[in-house]
Design an enzyme around this catalytic site. Structure first.
Site, mmCIF file in Angstrom:
data_model
loop_
_atom_site.group_PDB
_atom_site.id
_atom_site.type_symbol
_atom_site.label_atom_id
_atom_site.label_comp_id
_atom_site.label_asym_id
_atom_site.label_seq_id
_atom_site.Cartn_x
_atom_site.Cartn_y
_atom_site.Cartn_z
ATOM 1 N N CYS A 1 -3.004 7.514 11.077
ATOM 2 C CA CYS A 1 -3.091 6.802 9.759
ATOM 3 C C CYS A 1 -3.356 5.203 10.184
ATOM 4 O O CYS A 1 -2.949 4.905 11.172
ATOM 5 C CB CYS A 1 -1.869 6.746 8.802
ATOM 6 S SG CYS A 1 -1.833 5.715 7.278
ATOM 7 N N SER B 1 -1.921 2.805 9.256
ATOM 8 C CA SER B 1 -0.654 2.245 9.295
ATOM 9 C C SER B 1 -0.128 2.428 10.829
ATOM 10 O O SER B 1 0.659 1.578 11.225
ATOM 11 C CB SER B 1 0.458 2.929 8.471
ATOM 12 O OG SER B 1 -0.099 2.501 7.001
ATOM 13 N N HIS C 1 -1.782 -0.568 12.546
ATOM 14 C CA HIS C 1 -1.206 -1.757 12.074
ATOM 15 C C HIS C 1 0.223 -1.912 13.250
ATOM 16 O O HIS C 1 0.305 -3.114 13.609
ATOM 17 C CB HIS C 1 -0.804 -1.757 10.682
ATOM 18 C CG HIS C 1 -1.719 -1.834 9.656
ATOM 19 N ND1 HIS C 1 -3.000 -2.522 9.776
ATOM 20 C CD2 HIS C 1 -1.924 -1.376 8.289
ATOM 21 C CE1 HIS C 1 -3.892 -2.276 8.710
ATOM 22 N NE2 HIS C 1 -3.217 -1.646 7.937
ATOM 23 N N HIS D 1 3.276 9.421 11.551
ATOM 24 C CA HIS D 1 4.154 9.639 10.262
ATOM 25 C C HIS D 1 3.399 10.635 9.163
ATOM 26 O O HIS D 1 3.593 10.499 8.149
ATOM 27 C CB HIS D 1 4.527 8.257 9.609
ATOM 28 C CG HIS D 1 3.150 7.527 9.334
ATOM 29 N ND1 HIS D 1 2.415 6.737 10.167
ATOM 30 C CD2 HIS D 1 2.411 7.348 8.228
ATOM 31 C CE1 HIS D 1 1.422 6.285 9.465
ATOM 32 N NE2 HIS D 1 1.440 6.766 8.338
ATOM 33 N N CYS E 1 1.204 11.498 4.580
ATOM 34 C CA CYS E 1 1.128 10.236 4.339
ATOM 35 C C CYS E 1 -0.429 10.029 3.226
ATOM 36 O O CYS E 1 -0.275 9.622 2.340
ATOM 37 C CB CYS E 1 0.966 9.148 5.183
ATOM 38 S SG CYS E 1 0.522 7.414 4.899
HETATM 39 N N1 LIG Z 1 0.612 2.038 0.303
HETATM 40 C C1 LIG Z 1 1.131 2.915 1.086
HETATM 41 O O1 LIG Z 1 2.257 3.276 1.271
HETATM 42 C C2 LIG Z 1 0.215 3.107 2.607
HETATM 43 C C3 LIG Z 1 0.112 4.453 3.097
HETATM 44 C C4 LIG Z 1 -0.885 4.711 3.947
HETATM 45 C C5 LIG Z 1 -1.798 3.903 4.384
HETATM 46 N N2 LIG Z 1 -1.671 2.425 3.956
HETATM 47 C C6 LIG Z 1 -2.633 1.406 4.025
HETATM 48 O O2 LIG Z 1 -3.902 1.636 3.570
HETATM 49 C C7 LIG Z 1 -5.047 0.991 4.029
HETATM 50 C C8 LIG Z 1 -6.065 2.120 4.369
HETATM 51 O O3 LIG Z 1 -5.578 3.067 5.381
HETATM 52 P P1 LIG Z 1 -6.487 4.227 5.777
HETATM 53 O O4 LIG Z 1 -5.644 5.176 6.642
HETATM 54 O O5 LIG Z 1 -7.341 4.949 4.632
HETATM 55 O O6 LIG Z 1 -7.666 3.219 6.657
HETATM 56 P P2 LIG Z 1 -9.166 3.789 7.069
HETATM 57 O O7 LIG Z 1 -9.403 3.246 8.297
HETATM 58 O O8 LIG Z 1 -9.070 5.351 6.943
HETATM 59 O O9 LIG Z 1 -9.859 3.448 5.885
HETATM 60 C C9 LIG Z 1 -10.338 1.975 5.543
HETATM 61 C C10 LIG Z 1 -11.489 1.899 4.924
HETATM 62 O O10 LIG Z 1 -11.958 0.466 4.578
HETATM 63 C C11 LIG Z 1 -13.213 0.388 4.533
HETATM 64 N N3 LIG Z 1 -13.583 -0.952 4.828
HETATM 65 C C12 LIG Z 1 -13.269 -1.905 5.699
HETATM 66 N N4 LIG Z 1 -13.725 -3.162 5.280
HETATM 67 C C13 LIG Z 1 -14.026 -3.155 4.141
HETATM 68 C C14 LIG Z 1 -14.827 -4.079 3.000
HETATM 69 N N5 LIG Z 1 -14.599 -5.212 3.382
HETATM 70 N N6 LIG Z 1 -15.106 -3.442 1.819
HETATM 71 C C15 LIG Z 1 -15.096 -2.406 1.751
HETATM 72 N N7 LIG Z 1 -14.561 -1.206 2.458
HETATM 73 C C16 LIG Z 1 -14.092 -1.570 3.749
HETATM 74 C C17 LIG Z 1 -13.657 1.216 6.139
HETATM 75 O O11 LIG Z 1 -15.044 1.314 6.194
HETATM 76 C C18 LIG Z 1 -12.706 2.315 5.822
HETATM 77 O O12 LIG Z 1 -13.649 3.281 5.307
HETATM 78 C C19 LIG Z 1 -4.179 0.386 5.471
HETATM 79 O O13 LIG Z 1 -4.046 -0.754 5.146
HETATM 80 C C20 LIG Z 1 -3.028 1.208 5.479
HETATM 81 O O14 LIG Z 1 -2.034 0.581 6.401
HETATM 82 C C21 LIG Z 1 -0.868 2.103 2.845
HETATM 83 ZN ZN LIG Z 2 0.294 6.347 6.628
#
Ligand SMILES: NC(=O)c1ccc[n+]([C@@H]2O[C@H](COP(=O)([O-])OP(=O)(O)OC[C@H]3O[C@@H](n4cnc5c(N)ncnc54)[C@H](O)[C@@H]3O)[C@@H](O)[C@H]2O)c1
Ligand SMILES: [Zn+2]
Ligand SMILES: [Zn+2]
Length: 366
Positions: free
Chosen positions: A38, A40, A43, A60, A168
């Protein structure tokens, strides 16, 4: 056993031979079959996670088979198929007793978040030095010792390389739509960022009956997938482009729900400004600590809501089985979310792919 260890941030993970101790009271040793990677995790490696300090086994989003149960474990037995949830409730605080497990902030939960058992110890070590498993999971490894409260038993017929995503990305995305925003039938939702989590916000909004789902991403390949998974409109944007103007060209009054699923605070502002009067914005992305979201006070004044979304507000024992049912009934696609499967030795490739940003989930099969 072998595990992907973050000994230092900003450095590749080391696939290392480390020690794993037997499960103690209420703990379970899980042989990991598959773990998604993920953003995260990235990060954490980039030093941008408040819950990830080296040395730590990352991962995770894991699923596997129970290998051994510790004393006091009553609901699981050797051979059971399990998903490791993002968190395990303490079960005894006021919030847990009221069923509000997401908001359990007991010592058990806060230690779990930083990879510690309730007594502050871990079951992982190298040469006598303790190693923490990320989020109490540490699924980028051959084995994990997890509290029973953090495990959910699933139907053994469900492929573990798909089920792991419920740890997740899928629970967070579906939960953002169903538990946090509570998307209503016939409504209009905007999803900014269509990666491993955002695509599940789209699927969750579709399950909730949203009539219009606008997917927004900088990568065209993500928008193709978004469209396959339920998006009705796709907005390809350049990084830095103003999204509210593009959204209002489609829905002049603004959307009912907007989800930021990238982890970039200026996009939270843009999501908020894309909503209609009375609309709801959910910040699903995890911005770096110390960053601030800027909101125009007059826009907020018009009865708009901005919500946080830790883990999609999911109650593992309720939501993971719900996800599995949707998968088995064909109302939730998990297979399209997995782009690549790799062995543990190649784990750093998954992080490189996330940096480039053109893949959905890479699943590591230890
Ligand atoms: N809230 C929570 O508990 C929780 C749980 C899991 C992940 N997250 C967070 O969610 C976020 C996304 O995670 P993910 O695993 O899906 O990431 P990912 O990298 O798979 O997806 C991110 C997407 O955002 C797009 N993107 C990047 N810049 C952009 C912009 N300016 N405009 C539009 N789209 C854009 C990317 O092309 C990509 O498709 C991360 O910050 C992650 O840490 C939060
Ligand atoms: Zn996650
Ligand atoms: Zn609790």
């Amino acid at each position: 056993m072998r595990a992907a260890v973050m000994y230092e941030t900003h450095q590749p993970l080391v696939v290392d031979e480390i020690d794993v101790a037997s499960p103690r009271n209420d703990e379970v040793l899980v042989r990991i079959a598959a773990s998604g990677v993920c953003r995260s995790d990235l990060h954490a490696l980039d030093g941008e996670s408040p819950v990830a300090q080296p040395p730590m086994v990352l991962g995770h989003e894991g699923a596997g088979l129970v290998e051994e149960v510790g004393p006091g474990v009553t609901d699981l037995a050797k051979g059971d198929a399990v998903v490791i949830a993002l968190y395990g409730p303490c079960g005894t605080c006021n919030e847990c007793r009221a069923g509000d497990i997401t908001n359990c902030w007991s010592e058990t939960r806060t230690r779990n978040m930083v990879g510690r058992m309730p007594d502050g110890t871990t079951r992982l070590s190298k040469d006598g030095r303790a190693i923490a498993p990320m989020c109490g999971s540490g699924s980028l490894a051959e084995y994990a010792v997890v509290r029973e409260a953090q495990l959910v038993k699933i139907d053994p017929d469900i492929p573990l390389d798909l089920a792991c995503l419920a740890g997740c990305g899928v629970t967070t995305g579906i939960g953002a739509a169903l538990n946090i925003a509570r998307v209503r039938p016939g409504s209009c939702a905007l999803v900014i960022g269509c990666g491993g989590v955002g695509l599940n916000v789209i699927q969750g909004s579709a399950i909730a009956g949203a009539a219009r789902i606008i997917a927004c991403d900088t990568q065209r390949s993500k928008l193709d997938l978004a469209s396959d998974l339920g998006a009705t409109d796709c907005l390809w944007v350049e990084p830095g482009e103003q999204i509210p103007e593009r959204v209002k060209a489609l829905v002049p009054a603004g959307v009912d729900y907007a989800f930021e699923v990238v982890g970039h605070t200026p996009l939270v502002t843009q999501a908020f400004e894309s909503t209609r009067t009375g609309g709801t914005t959910v910040m699903v992305g995890a911005p770096a600590p110390g960053t601030t979201v800027t909101i125009d006070s007059r826009v907020l004044f018009s009865d708009r809501k901005l919500l946080g979304c830790m883990g999609g507000g999911n109650i593992p024992a309720r939501d993971i089985p719900r996800i599995m049912r949707h998968y088995q009934q064909g109302t939730l696609d998990l297979a399209k979310l997995v782009e690549t499967r790799i062995p543990l030795d190649d784990v750093n490739d998954a992080f490189d792919a996330l940096r480039v940003g053109d893949t959905v989930r890479t699943v590591v099969q230890p």
